[in-house]
Motif scaffolding. Sequence first.
Motif, PDB file in Angstrom:
ATOM      1  N   GLN A 294       3.777  -7.797   3.101  1.00  0.00           N
ATOM      2  CA  GLN A 294       2.611  -6.831   3.313  1.00  0.00           C
ATOM      3  C   GLN A 294       3.376  -5.325   2.948  1.00  0.00           C
ATOM      4  OE1 GLN A 294      -0.611  -7.447   3.761  1.00  0.00           O
ATOM      5  NE2 GLN A 294      -0.461  -9.658   3.461  1.00  0.00           N
ATOM      6  N   ALA A 295       2.530  -4.582   2.272  1.00  0.00           N
ATOM      7  CA  ALA A 295       2.769  -3.183   2.053  1.00  0.00           C
ATOM      8  C   ALA A 295       1.514  -2.441   2.020  1.00  0.00           C
ATOM      9  CB  ALA A 295       3.550  -2.914   0.867  1.00  0.00           C
ATOM     10  N   THR A 296       1.483  -1.128   1.918  1.00  0.00           N
ATOM     11  CA  THR A 296       0.300  -0.271   1.477  1.00  0.00           C
ATOM     12  C   THR A 296       0.456   0.089   0.029  1.00  0.00           C
ATOM     13  OG1 THR A 296       1.285   1.707   2.144  1.00  0.00           O
ATOM     14  CG2 THR A 296       0.446   0.570   4.005  1.00  0.00           C
ATOM     15  N   PRO A 297      -0.978   0.476  -0.208  1.00  0.00           N
ATOM     16  CA  PRO A 297      -0.922   0.971  -1.785  1.00  0.00           C
ATOM     17  C   PRO A 297       0.161   2.267  -1.931  1.00  0.00           C
ATOM     18  CG  PRO A 297      -3.147   0.370  -1.077  1.00  0.00           C
ATOM     19  CD  PRO A 297      -2.267   0.363   0.052  1.00  0.00           C
ATOM     20  N   SER A 298       0.399   3.003  -0.975  1.00  0.00           N
ATOM     21  CA  SER A 298       1.194   4.043  -1.070  1.00  0.00           C
ATOM     22  C   SER A 298       2.349   4.029  -0.909  1.00  0.00           C
ATOM     23  CB  SER A 298       0.458   5.182  -0.272  1.00  0.00           C
ATOM     24  OG  SER A 298       0.456   4.988   0.981  1.00  0.00           O
ATOM     25  N   THR A 299       3.020   2.806  -0.553  1.00  0.00           N
ATOM     26  CA  THR A 299       4.477   2.372  -0.031  1.00  0.00           C
ATOM     27  C   THR A 299       5.331   3.027  -1.645  1.00  0.00           C
ATOM     28  OG1 THR A 299       3.917   0.910   1.312  1.00  0.00           O
ATOM     29  CG2 THR A 299       6.285   0.968   0.445  1.00  0.00           C
ATOM     30  N   PRO A 300       6.296   4.024  -1.146  1.00  0.00           N
ATOM     31  CA  PRO A 300       7.247   4.072  -2.699  1.00  0.00           C
ATOM     32  C   PRO A 300       7.908   2.891  -3.027  1.00  0.00           C
ATOM     33  CG  PRO A 300       7.540   5.816  -0.425  1.00  0.00           C
ATOM     34  CD  PRO A 300       6.567   4.600  -0.089  1.00  0.00           C
ATOM     35  N   LYS A 301       8.284   3.259  -4.402  1.00  0.00           N
ATOM     36  CA  LYS A 301       8.972   2.187  -5.138  1.00  0.00           C
ATOM     37  C   LYS A 301      10.039   2.164  -4.341  1.00  0.00           C
ATOM     38  CE  LYS A 301       7.252   3.498  -9.787  1.00  0.00           C
ATOM     39  NZ  LYS A 301       7.354   3.663 -11.080  1.00  0.00           N
ATOM     40  N   GLU A 302      11.149   2.964  -3.942  1.00  0.00           N
ATOM     41  CA  GLU A 302      12.325   2.812  -3.540  1.00  0.00           C
ATOM     42  C   GLU A 302      12.170   1.781  -2.154  1.00  0.00           C
ATOM     43  OE1 GLU A 302      10.792   5.686  -4.059  1.00  0.00           O
ATOM     44  OE2 GLU A 302      12.005   6.520  -5.658  1.00  0.00           O
ATOM     45  N   GLU A 303      11.264   2.091  -1.343  1.00  0.00           N
ATOM     46  CA  GLU A 303      10.913   1.310  -0.208  1.00  0.00           C
ATOM     47  C   GLU A 303      10.603  -0.099  -0.667  1.00  0.00           C
ATOM     48  OE1 GLU A 303       8.215   1.303   3.831  1.00  0.00           O
ATOM     49  OE2 GLU A 303       8.530   3.162   2.795  1.00  0.00           O
ATOM     50  N   LEU A 304       9.774  -0.304  -1.570  1.00  0.00           N
ATOM     51  CA  LEU A 304       9.359  -1.640  -2.029  1.00  0.00           C
ATOM     52  C   LEU A 304      10.628  -2.326  -2.463  1.00  0.00           C
ATOM     53  CD1 LEU A 304       5.752  -0.809  -3.839  1.00  0.00           C
ATOM     54  CD2 LEU A 304       6.268  -2.114  -1.524  1.00  0.00           C
ATOM     55  N   GLU A 305      11.638  -1.741  -3.376  1.00  0.00           N
ATOM     56  CA  GLU A 305      12.541  -2.291  -4.044  1.00  0.00           C
ATOM     57  C   GLU A 305      13.426  -2.697  -2.930  1.00  0.00           C
ATOM     58  OE1 GLU A 305      16.515  -0.757  -6.357  1.00  0.00           O
ATOM     59  OE2 GLU A 305      14.491  -0.200  -7.171  1.00  0.00           O
ATOM     60  N   ALA A 306      13.764  -1.943  -1.633  1.00  0.00           N
ATOM     61  CA  ALA A 306      14.766  -2.150  -0.862  1.00  0.00           C
ATOM     62  C   ALA A 306      14.149  -3.426   0.156  1.00  0.00           C
ATOM     63  CB  ALA A 306      14.796  -0.996   0.312  1.00  0.00           C
ATOM     64  N   LYS A 307      12.718  -3.324   0.175  1.00  0.00           N
ATOM     65  CA  LYS A 307      12.258  -4.501   1.280  1.00  0.00           C
ATOM     66  C   LYS A 307      12.255  -5.883   0.571  1.00  0.00           C
ATOM     67  CE  LYS A 307       8.438  -5.472   4.196  1.00  0.00           C
ATOM     68  NZ  LYS A 307       7.308  -5.119   4.913  1.00  0.00           N
ATOM     69  N   ALA A 308      12.251  -5.602  -1.027  1.00  0.00           N
ATOM     70  CA  ALA A 308      12.376  -7.189  -1.694  1.00  0.00           C
ATOM     71  C   ALA A 308      13.724  -7.461  -1.742  1.00  0.00           C
ATOM     72  CB  ALA A 308      11.852  -6.629  -2.974  1.00  0.00           C
ATOM     73  N   LYS A 309      14.774  -6.549  -1.977  1.00  0.00           N
ATOM     74  CA  LYS A 309      15.998  -6.916  -2.021  1.00  0.00           C
ATOM     75  C   LYS A 309      16.511  -7.725  -0.581  1.00  0.00           C
ATOM     76  CE  LYS A 309      18.799  -4.033  -4.360  1.00  0.00           C
ATOM     77  NZ  LYS A 309      19.323  -2.772  -4.758  1.00  0.00           N
ATOM     78  N   ALA A 310      15.968  -7.306   0.568  1.00  0.00           N
ATOM     79  CA  ALA A 310      16.395  -7.357   1.835  1.00  0.00           C
ATOM     80  C   ALA A 310      15.970  -8.720   2.251  1.00  0.00           C
ATOM     81  CB  ALA A 310      16.169  -6.480   2.887  1.00  0.00           C
ATOM     82  N   SER A 311      14.798  -9.258   1.465  1.00  0.00           N
ATOM     83  CA  SER A 311      14.135 -10.702   1.771  1.00  0.00           C
ATOM     84  C   SER A 311      15.425 -11.719   1.900  1.00  0.00           C
ATOM     85  CB  SER A 311      13.166 -10.906   0.991  1.00  0.00           C
ATOM     86  OG  SER A 311      12.703 -12.289   1.073  1.00  0.00           O
ATOM     87  N   PRO A 312      15.535 -12.526   2.988  1.00  0.00           N
ATOM     88  CA  PRO A 312      16.529 -13.582   2.894  1.00  0.00           C
ATOM     89  C   PRO A 312      16.146 -14.579   1.766  1.00  0.00           C
ATOM     90  CG  PRO A 312      15.569 -13.283   5.019  1.00  0.00           C
ATOM     91  CD  PRO A 312      14.901 -12.408   4.458  1.00  0.00           C
TER      92      PRO A 312
END
Length: 871
Positions: free
Chosen positions: A826-844
């Motif tokens: 889950q994220a918000t429409p305004s979540t920055p690209k860098e944060e989305l990328e970091a969260k994806a890469k951190a997923s187990p």
Amino acid sequence: MDNGHAASASTPENATSADILSQALPSILQIKGYNPQATETKWQKAWEAQGQFRTDTADKNKPKYYALSMFPYPSGRLHMGHVRNYAITDVIARFKKMNGFNVLHPIGWDSFGLPAENAAIKNNASPKKWTFDNIAFMSEQMKRMGLSYDWDREVYTCREDYYQWTQWLFLYLYDKGLAYKKEAPVNWCNECNTVLANEQVIDGRCWRDDSLVVKKRLNQWFFKITDYADRLLENLPQLTGWPDRVTLMQKNWINRSTGAEIEFSVENKPDTRIAVFTTRPDTIFGATYMVLAPEHPLVAELTTPEQKQAVDAYIKATQLKSEIERTATDKEKTGVALGTFTINPYTQKKMPIWISDYALAEYGTGALMAVPAHDERDFAFAKKFSLPIEVVVQNPNNPPNNPNVVSDDVYTDYGTLINSGEFDGLSSEEAKEKITAFAEQNGFGQARVQYRLRDWLVSRQRYWGAPIPILYCDACGAVPVPKDQLPVLLPEDVDFSVTGKSPIETSKSFQQNVNCPSCAKPARRETDTMDTFVCSSWYYLRFLDPHNTEKPFDPDIIKRWMPVDQYVGGIEHAILHLMYSRFFMMALHDGDCLGFAKEDKKGDEPFANLLTQGMVLKDGAKMSKSKGNVVAPDDIFNEFGADTARFFILSDSPPQADFDWKDSGVEGCFKFLTRVWRLFDEYFKTAAKLEDDQIALPAYDQMGGEIRSLYQLVNKTVAGVSEDIEKEFQFNTVISKIREFVNALGKVSSETQQSPVYTVALINLLKLLAPIAPHLSEDLWAGLGLYDEIGSIHLQAWPKVDVQALTADAVEVVVQINGKLRDKFQATPSTPKEELEAKAKASPKIQEYLAGKEIKKIIVVPGKLVNIVVG
């Protein structure tokens, strides 16, 4: 003592709370369809049996909140304006109670007054019986509304246990030099057969019956409110919770003016001086005649025999004119010369003395120095009667070589002085100071502050009011009744048919066995009663300590509970009641009667916040019997229920605006509340009763889809409703938000209805509705099983907001590896690209797919996906 209430026929006097609740429950689960009349009666009895709305003013565990509607005159029936006023305050009181405040919400009756006396004359009945019968009826109407009043604090201003203390307060003001008697020109209403205060004369007519007001000279009692003029004015900026228009109205009514008082001598009368107050001493060299008010005490002395007949006729004609007629700038000027002259102390020129109705005895000194070149009314008068016009302030529009031009466009602004002797060339501002100083140095004038506000005339030549507690002794004069002999009771052996004087004067018993407390000789009682605004100027204090038999109130309680936190009433009381109440509070504060330290400004003002509600209109006009557009509250209660009346009267407009009544709107509100009932009825068919309102919810991060959206809507609605009530009492937008919420609840899927989030949504809906529709909310609360478990909904906490659910609607972001779905978050429409990328890469899960591989590229689409390209 008879309190004017009829006992409830359906509730045994010895009924216990348990008895009432056994009748009240089971709830709507056993009722086929929404039946507001049965529901509302049931809960009103339950609340009364429990004493649910009683307030313990000694409880210091919660912050206090004093909510108050302007108490009503018992006219006989509530009208929709009453319903709106009381519904507004009731919602505020209930909202504050659910937010953890110890709320005081009392009611009483402003029950002295002329209508009761007129009804007694018309129907040959006692004013007391007429009043108490009306109170009994109106109080039952109030109870039908479900208002959360602490009825144990009910006061009647016409009962001895109240007016004893009104008389005590009169004597308090008398002892402080703030109550006095004098002969004065007064406003007289022939219809009411009594005197009116200046504030009770509106556009020259009686505030109560709109009849023309005339002038009389009478001996009357006054309260010295002018002693507090500066304080009443200076405190206005601190009333930040009051509407600007109300404080402006009070400012304009007090109307502080700075200027000079100048004494003019009279030709051939060396011992006679005429004092004139002017805000423009800079124009005094242009004064060419003097105008006295027809009521001025020097008129008779200054009238020559040749002018007496004309002067007397003019005075008689003036008495028939209203103040608004006399002072209108566009009115043709009239007047009569007295035949005598005054001397301008600056020019030593003779000035004729006239009387004219545009001069008023109550304003300034009752005498005007007329400067026709610089005052529009003086100019019109001078033109009509061919009096001199002399320019003394340079008009910048005049040609430099001809500064004395006078046009019909009178120059009234400041400027540079001309034709003013040694003061020529000064600015108006400089000249005002120096011309005033010259008068002071030469003993014929001084700087002075003047007010429009006049002392409050409180004498009334009527029966149904609080008797003024004064005795008259031939040896001692006016003597106050000893406080331990209060109350001075109204007599009952009176003749109401008498006119032109108080009916009390016809009572034989009223003057029996009356002796002067100073010399013990026979004395006479004052037969005037007090203006009913005296009774209403302190009732908010008595509500805090209504059963005290030793004094009007306990200062410790007053200090803890005053000022009133929210006062609600009509704009028509902006000057009358509200200013008088401020005066009473200040005078009592100065006498250390209220428990506040002298320097504590809280002791000065009775009402911290003021809401002035608009009128209720129908067909574009104020409801009135003469227009045939009155809607009776009982008709609405009987057909649709009180909750519908409350809901509708709050739904259309902000409370400060006028409300346009529409019958279709009432029906629409009833249908909406029926829809709410059906929403719960469907829920009851499938859901078990709850044991408490603390529902186990999944973690916010674990919510998804429709359930997550519903949870967000719940919190958004709670936050919006709370803000609309807390900030501006915008109940119309509150109701709009509740409607949207109900619409959304009606559309959720059957799967979501099984979620605890849906149950929480219903619980919060009831809490949001509770202050507005208290009966339906309580009944549905009982249907949930919560009344049995944790008590009334009105004793519950207001719903709290989950702040994280107030952010922008969450979206589901998919994570792909080489275009194939591998995870979601889950994220918000305004979540920055860098944060989305970091969260994806951190997923187990994603880390497992990335093990041992090289990331070639990462594609991020905000609010939608993260695609990781590996090789």
